[in-house]
Scaffold this motif. Structure first.
Motif, short mmCIF file in Angstrom:
data_model
loop_
_atom_site.label_atom_id
_atom_site.label_comp_id
_atom_site.label_asym_id
_atom_site.label_seq_id
_atom_site.Cartn_x
_atom_site.Cartn_y
_atom_site.Cartn_z
N SER A 91 1.09 -1.14 -0.01
CA SER A 91 0.16 0.07 -0.04
C SER A 91 0.90 1.42 -0.25
N LEU A 92 1.98 1.23 -0.23
CA LEU A 92 3.00 2.20 0.12
C LEU A 92 3.25 2.90 -1.08
N TYR A 93 2.67 2.33 -2.57
CA TYR A 93 3.22 2.99 -3.19
C TYR A 93 2.47 3.70 -4.18
N GLY A 94 1.11 4.24 -3.96
CA GLY A 94 -0.09 5.11 -4.34
C GLY A 94 -0.95 3.78 -5.85
N GLU A 95 -1.31 4.82 -6.52
CA GLU A 95 -1.76 3.64 -7.80
C GLU A 95 -0.91 2.96 -7.89
N LEU A 96 -1.96 1.39 -8.28
CA LEU A 96 -1.47 0.06 -8.69
C LEU A 96 -1.94 0.21 -9.86
N VAL A 97 -1.09 -0.11 -11.31
CA VAL A 97 -1.79 -0.08 -12.31
C VAL A 97 -2.24 -1.32 -12.27
N SER A 98 -2.88 -2.26 -13.43
CA SER A 98 -3.36 -3.22 -14.43
C SER A 98 -3.56 -3.07 -15.73
N GLY A 99 -2.91 -3.31 -17.06
CA GLY A 99 -3.94 -3.16 -17.72
C GLY A 99 -3.56 -1.67 -17.88
N ASP A 100 -4.94 -1.33 -18.00
CA ASP A 100 -5.32 0.34 -18.71
C ASP A 100 -6.35 1.22 -17.31
N GLU A 101 -5.87 0.31 -15.84
CA GLU A 101 -6.90 0.65 -15.29
C GLU A 101 -5.95 0.98 -14.01
N SER A 102 -5.90 1.78 -12.41
CA SER A 102 -5.14 1.68 -11.84
C SER A 102 -5.96 2.07 -10.55
N TYR A 103 -5.43 1.66 -9.57
CA TYR A 103 -6.28 1.07 -8.11
C TYR A 103 -5.35 1.63 -6.74
N LYS A 104 -6.18 2.41 -6.26
CA LYS A 104 -5.84 2.90 -4.74
C LYS A 104 -5.94 2.25 -3.74
N ILE A 105 -4.91 1.28 -3.18
CA ILE A 105 -5.60 0.29 -1.67
C ILE A 105 -5.82 1.34 -0.47
N ASP A 106 -6.57 1.37 -0.01
CA ASP A 106 -7.48 2.40 1.38
C ASP A 106 -6.31 1.71 2.46
N SER A 107 -6.78 0.03 2.37
CA SER A 107 -6.65 -0.64 3.69
C SER A 107 -5.86 -1.89 3.79
N VAL A 108 -5.01 -2.38 4.49
CA VAL A 108 -4.70 -3.75 4.39
C VAL A 108 -3.97 -4.62 5.42
N SER A 109 -5.21 -5.91 5.44
CA SER A 109 -4.04 -6.75 7.07
C SER A 109 -3.65 -7.71 6.49
N LEU A 117 0.53 -12.54 1.95
CA LEU A 117 -1.21 -12.52 1.74
C LEU A 117 -1.73 -11.47 2.41
N VAL A 118 -2.41 -10.66 1.83
CA VAL A 118 -2.69 -9.47 2.64
C VAL A 118 -4.31 -9.35 2.43
N MET A 119 -5.42 -8.99 3.20
CA MET A 119 -6.90 -8.03 3.21
C MET A 119 -7.02 -7.19 2.91
N ALA A 120 -7.10 -6.73 1.20
CA ALA A 120 -7.22 -4.95 0.99
C ALA A 120 -8.10 -4.29 0.59
N THR A 121 -8.60 -3.22 0.79
CA THR A 121 -9.86 -2.39 0.92
C THR A 121 -9.59 -1.48 -0.43
N ILE A 122 -10.02 -1.40 -1.66
CA ILE A 122 -9.86 -0.72 -2.57
C ILE A 122 -10.88 0.11 -3.20
N SER A 123 -9.94 1.96 -3.31
CA SER A 123 -10.99 2.55 -3.24
C SER A 123 -12.05 2.11 -4.36
N GLY A 124 -13.30 2.80 -4.25
CA GLY A 124 -14.49 2.52 -5.08
C GLY A 124 -14.78 1.38 -5.72
N VAL A 125 -14.51 -0.25 -4.27
CA VAL A 125 -14.70 -1.35 -4.93
C VAL A 125 -15.70 -1.47 -3.36
N ASN A 126 -17.20 -2.54 -3.55
CA ASN A 126 -17.70 -2.07 -2.20
C ASN A 126 -18.79 -3.36 -1.65
#
Length: 168
Positions: A34-52, A58-67
């Protein structure tokens, strides 16, 4: 593949009903994904809000906009990349990122070309290199250990192979 991108993890599955995902990480510490800002996959970008952290890599993560679980399911098997320039500088000539090994030459102790590294896998007991053998056009998998691969030359892009006895 873009040489300026480094894979930090892959989304393996949804977790729960609120859109969280499980991510297999390739960072030194799993939570660092989660330390590197937005992560990309193809043309999409994802911001990890939290990790456990829920396992060794292995982490459990929440991603902005994924609800929802349905939205999280659509992310299954997505590889998450960051720009190489965002990563810490490597100080030691023996340090490398796993992505640096892809397509690297595999040479025998005699310096003869044996093949190329196709990919890196981890099935739970350590990293395994998949090698495309030039003489046979087949792929083999070998444990990524110092005994089998005694020398990695990142600058000249080759790795030395000490052929195990079980290989013909």
């Amino acid at each position: 593949m873009n040489d300026n991108l480094v894979c930090l993890g892959v989304i393996t599955s949804p977790h729960g009903i609120k859109g969280a995902v499980k991510v297999k990480t390739f960072t030194e510490k799993p939570e660092n994904i989660s330390l590197y800002g937005e992560l990309v996959s193809g043309d999409e970008s994802y911001k990890i809000d939290s990790v456990s952290v829920i396992g060794d890599s292995l982490v459990m993560a929440t991603i902005s906009g994924v609800n929802s679980r349905n939205e999280a399911e659509l992310l299954r098997n997505k590889k998450l990349y960051t720009e190489r320039k965002k990563l810490p500088k490597l100080n030691d000539k023996n340090e490398f990122y796993q992505s640096d090994l892809i397509n690297m030459e595999v040479r025998l102790e005699s310096n003869e070309l044996y093949g190329y590294i196709e990919s890196i896998h981890n099935f739970g007991s350590g990293d395994v290199l998949e090698i495309s053998v030039i003489g046979t056009k087949k792929n083999i998998m070998l444990s990524f250990t110092k005994e089998i691969f005694p020398n990695i030359n990142v600058k000249e892009r080759y790795i030395a192979l000490n052929v195990p006895e079980f290989i013909d």
